[in-house]
Design a protein around this motif. Sequence first.
Motif, PDB file in Angstrom:
ATOM      1  N   UNK A  84      46.616  37.675 -34.046  1.00 12.41           N
ATOM      2  CA  UNK A  84      46.436  36.280 -33.648  1.00 12.41           C
ATOM      3  C   UNK A  84      47.752  35.535 -33.469  1.00 12.41           C
ATOM      4  N   UNK A  85      48.880  36.237 -33.587  1.00 15.43           N
ATOM      5  CA  UNK A  85      50.187  35.591 -33.430  1.00 15.43           C
ATOM      6  C   UNK A  85      50.497  35.408 -31.937  1.00 15.43           C
ATOM      7  N   UNK A  86      50.989  34.230 -31.536  1.00 15.45           N
ATOM      8  CA  UNK A  86      51.279  33.972 -30.114  1.00 15.45           C
ATOM      9  C   UNK A  86      52.648  34.511 -29.703  1.00 15.45           C
ATOM     10  N   UNK A  87      52.967  35.739 -30.096  1.00  8.34           N
ATOM     11  CA  UNK A  87      54.266  36.330 -29.806  1.00  8.34           C
ATOM     12  C   UNK A  87      54.078  37.766 -29.341  1.00  8.34           C
ATOM     13  N   UNK A  88      54.967  38.231 -28.503  1.00 11.25           N
ATOM     14  CA  UNK A  88      54.918  39.592 -27.987  1.00 11.25           C
ATOM     15  C   UNK A  88      56.188  40.319 -28.420  1.00 11.25           C
ATOM     16  N   UNK A  89      56.020  41.353 -29.216  1.00 10.34           N
ATOM     17  CA  UNK A  89      57.171  42.037 -29.808  1.00 10.34           C
ATOM     18  C   UNK A  89      58.073  42.662 -28.746  1.00 10.34           C
TER      19      UNK A  89
END
Length: 324
Positions: free
Chosen positions: A58-63
């Motif tokens: 659910x984190x709005x980040x793309x590794x």
Amino acid sequence: MSFILRALRRPAFRFMASSYSTTASEAPLLISPSQLNKDWNEKQKDIVILDTTWFMPNAPRDAYNEFQRKRIPGAQFLDLDKVASSHELGLKHMMPSNAVFADNCENFGIRPSTHVVLYDTHGVFSSPRALFMFRSFGHTNSSILNGGLPSWNAESFTIETNPPSVSPPKSQYFFQSYEQMIANSSLNPSTSVEAELVLDARSAGRFTGKDAEPRPGLSSGHMPNSFSLPFGAFLKTVQGPQGSTYTVFREPSEIRDELDKAVGAAHAERIVKGEATAVTTCGSGMTAGILWLGLKILNAPKIGLYDESWTGYAMRETSKIEKA
């Protein structure tokens, strides 16, 4: 037959030395930014650096997008969800098959003699899980960068911002199946010497059932006869430049204190002496790696990791869930 698959069949080296030192056959579990910088400059061809950053669903980040914008020079990106086996419940980042692991090692240019250094952008979060994978397959020449990319940056080492160029051996490292966890949950560790001590890395609220799980529709609570040991207990937050913060592992004595608090001094002593097996678990098998590595820092010889962790356990209607 690939050289990696041949290497995977050799006997794994049993870890006996201090976790902060190395032997001829095994790298230290933790490596500092200054040591990595020194080693990288002296013998670059013998080291592979992998960014193993992973974010909660659910984190709005793309590794990977963040990796492309900012990384340690020469690092490659290891996607823990893609380097994994398929799972009957659709779970992510499960342990890969021998072939998948070997193929990815070859793609990264990893040889049996390569020192693999793993890091993440949190400080310490997903890199221990990646280290568990490498050590499970017998590649003991592997370490995590303590403090990850933030610690590297805090010591003012170079950050790369241009687009990047782009049957296993017997081992003391092992991962547990659902069936093994069910069988163990009926054993009371205070009365049965055969019981494995299950350490749950989720928050105390999720363990007791007071707080909801981040995965919709999944019940919180815990497995019978397990212990709550939130992964943050093994870590500390340090101050970086310009007010930034990141996590690193605590000193071994502090890790031991936290283990004593969670399971009691008697059980902790049994774990460290190898008289009892400890199995780490969490929400999906990611932060269980932090507990696993913390116990390895204490030189505990018998440590397992429940690969599918709470998500796989709680998704099955037959699982017994306890709360409070």
